[in-house]
Write a protein that holds these residues in place. Structure first.
Motif, short mmCIF file in Angstrom:
data_model
loop_
_atom_site.label_atom_id
_atom_site.label_comp_id
_atom_site.label_asym_id
_atom_site.label_seq_id
_atom_site.Cartn_x
_atom_site.Cartn_y
_atom_site.Cartn_z
N LEU A 118 -8.44 57.32 91.59
CA LEU A 118 -7.00 57.62 92.23
C LEU A 118 -6.05 56.88 91.12
O LEU A 118 -5.04 57.69 91.15
N ARG A 119 -6.75 55.66 90.80
CA ARG A 119 -5.13 55.31 90.43
C ARG A 119 -5.03 55.08 88.55
O ARG A 119 -3.34 55.27 88.51
N ASP A 120 -5.39 55.64 87.99
CA ASP A 120 -4.89 56.66 86.72
C ASP A 120 -4.91 57.54 86.65
O ASP A 120 -3.68 58.35 86.24
N TRP A 121 -4.83 58.50 88.13
CA TRP A 121 -4.21 59.97 88.73
C TRP A 121 -2.78 59.62 89.12
O TRP A 121 -2.39 61.06 89.17
N GLY A 122 -2.04 58.53 89.78
CA GLY A 122 -1.16 58.15 89.40
C GLY A 122 -0.77 58.14 91.20
O GLY A 122 -0.05 58.39 91.26
#
Length: 619
Positions: free
Chosen positions: A200-204
């Motif tokens: 979720l972090r990497d997806w923004g």
């Protein structure tokens, strides 16, 4: 003080500490809305009802309120023939929340899952999901939402679609991505909390979270595992067991339990706390109190809306420990005390156990304790057996109370009934799940774990019931003991939990059986700061087979290889029994001066073994 909405951005505010609101659906139901109605439609047809719920949450101390738009996507609305009302219901929902929030409370646009299952849904359906999530996000911001909360998603692929759609529709709007986890601490595709958080972090996502699921205990465990991603954490659990109403999970809850949850969650790093299904303004009031109490350790948290709150329920001074029971008086005086576990055999005849209890007390044992369906095996209720002990022999026992079998109301009734018949000593535990016993198909309840039960009993000792009201008739006078597993696989976690138990009201520790002196010594050193008296658990072995079973198949039991070898070398029968007693005596006598008592668990109702172990112990 947390900056107001007018003074800062939400991205800045969520790195301090914010209190969210609680459930919408269950309150609508409680206030007369039929469960067959569409909840989101009420934003247009009954705005007064929805607005009042928002206002009640603001008055309770919520700093962020969520719109009544969880299911306002075309897929869920289509079930009611309302699929063309996505924009109308979302705009109306956001405007209602904005009106109630005023200028200083944040409005979060609630976006729930579509109900599609990635891998099963067609590409056309997934494309439509993107469009409806985008339409929903745009309408929510148009209506006045400051941020979006994508919540209760169970599939990573679906929350990816929702996140991308929202980013395209309302670029720059903060987004919290929150998922619901199974009891196995995974989402639907088997992903772990660590993987979910990093993804979720990497997806923004601007913040990540956990909501709904299997209650506060699971939420706390998930939070601990997600915090490594480095993003602000939003934690909004339900409480208790769910039932499904119109596609949502609705729960019974207790403000005290959510208060304990809030404190634990703040302490492990969450910056946003709130409630999901079943929670009410009263739960939020308690969580806001915890935020104010703990917030100055990180960034001072105060309510940003100046609304008067009711005075706290007056609390009575607890009865001094020495005055609660004869056993409590011995504990308070620092005397060495001995308790032996006595449980009725399965079936209708408790006479052997009753006679065993009388024999033990006549022989100098201080008290007997009665377990609450130990190892999840069904037998006579322990409160009924304790009543027989009191009525026939005047024996004041220790009553085990576990969280497995009774919901909140049942636990309250159980404790009130115990006090009414004269029981004054409790040992409070979470309890073994039914799957370990003879009835794996039985349903566990666990509305409250040991910490929640301790908090409830401690408050009752101050004259306050679980709803935060004065307890009719005064106050209870329970001694509150709790369990400790020295052989726990994760001792750090076990001790941290014990610290929370003391905070909740524990006054005495009764350990699981110990066979290694060095293990006990290690634990005693690590819990010295708690200054709680300890009764060490002792279980005399009766055979090599018994030792192997306990070591290999019972969680928390660690029997050294040397001890098991001693049992292997002796012949069965009487020789093995004597060796088991000898081993138990060696351990107990070696730690006699380091503990305040012994808690004997004779196997198979062989109470004479307890007396053999104890022979000469008291000086």
């Amino acid at each position: 003080m947390v900056p107001t909405r007018r003074e800062t951005s939400f991205r800045e505010a969520m790195r301090s500490l914010l209190v969210f609101d609680g459930a919408m659906g269950s309150l609508l139901y409680e206030r007369g809305v039929f469960v067959t109605q569409n909840f989101e439609q009420l934003n247009v047809t009954r705005p007064d009802v929805v607005r009042k719920i928002h206002e009640d949450y603001v008055a309770a101390g919520a700093q962020v309120i969520e719109t009544n738009t969880f299911g306002a996507n075309c897929f869920r609305l289509d079930r009611h023939g309302l699929g063309d009302q996505v924009r109308a219901y979302n705009v109306a929902g956001a405007r209602l929340a904005r009106e109630a929030a005023g200028e200083d409370v944040w409005v979060a646009g609630s976006v729930g899952p579509s109900g599609l299952v990635p891998g099963v849904a067609t590409q056309a359906e997934l494309d439509l999901a993107f469009l409806t999530f985008a339409e929903q996000a745009e309408a929510l911001v148009e209506g006045g939402a400051d941020l979006l909360v994508l919540e209760t998603f169970r599939h990573l692929e679906e929350i990816r679609i929702a996140l991308e759609a929202a980013r395209k529709a309302v670029p720059g709007t903060p987004i919290i991505a929150s998922m619901a986890f199974d009891p196995s601490e995974t989402v639907a595709d088997g992903s772990s909390p660590e993987h979910v958080a990093a993804t979720l972090r990497d997806w923004g996502a601007d913040a990540i979270g956990v909501n709904c699921g299997d209650g506060p205990q699971l939420a706390v465990a998930i939070t601990e595992r997600m915090r490594g991603a480095g993003l602000p954490l939003c934690v909004q659990p339900n409480a208790g067991l769910p039932r499904t109403v119109d596609g949502r999970l609705l729960y019974m809850a207790t403000p005290e339990y959510l208060d304990v949850f809030a404190r634990r969650t703040i302490q492990i790093g969450a910056t946003m706390i709130g409630g999901c299904c079943g929670t009410t303004p009263e739960h939020v009031r308690w969580m806001a109190k915890s935020g104010r109490m703990l917030g100055d350790r990180r960034a001072e948290v105060t309510r940003v809306h100046a609304v008067a709150t009711p005075e706290a329920t007056p609390q009575l001074e607890p009865t001094p420990l020495a005055e609660r029971s004869a056993f409590a008086a011995k504990v308070a005086a620092g005397k060495f005390v001995v308790s032996v576990e006595v449980n009725p055999a399965p079936g209708l005849d408790p006479s052997r156990a009753l006679e065993g209890a009388k024999m033990l007390l006549d022989s100098g044992v201080d008290i007997v304790n009665v377990a609450d369906a130990p190892r999840a095996m069904a037998r006579m209720s322990n409160i009924a057996f304790c009543s027989l002990l009191l009525g026939r022999y005047g024996i004041q026992p220790i009553l085990h109370v576990c969280g497995r079998d009774r919901n909140l109301l049942g636990q309250m009734a159980h404790l009130l009934g115990a006090h009414a018949i004269g029981i004054r000593n409790l040992v409070i535990i979470t309890g073994d799940p039914p799957k370990v016993g003879d009835y794996p198909e039985a349903t566990a309840v666990y509305d409250l774990d040991a910490i929640g039960l301790l908090q409830m009993a401690s408050n009752m000792n101050r004259g306050v019931d679980p709803a935060g009201k004065q307890l009719a008739g005064g106050k209870t006078s329970f001694l509150l003991a709790t369990g400790l597993e020295p052989g726990a696989a994760d001792l750090d976690k076990e001790i941290a939990r014990l610290e929370r138990k003391k905070e909740a009201g524990a006054e005495l520790i009764m350990t699981q059986p110990i066979f290694q002196t060095d293990v006990l010594e290690t634990v005693l050193r690590r819990i010295e700061h708690l200054e709680l008296p300890v009764m060490v658990g002792v279980l005399p072995l009766v055979s090599y087979k018994n030792a192997e079973f306990l070591h290999n198949e019972v969680p928390g039991m660690q029997i050294p290889e040397s001890t098991r070898e001693r049992m292997r070398k002796v012949q069965g029968g009487e020789a093995a029994r004597k060796e088991g007693v000898r081993i138990a005596r060696e351990m107990l006598f070696s730690v006699r001066d380091r503990v305040q008592g012994a808690y004997l668990m004779p196997p198979l109702g062989r109470y004479e073994l307890a007396l053999e172990v104890l022979d000469g112990l008291k000086r």
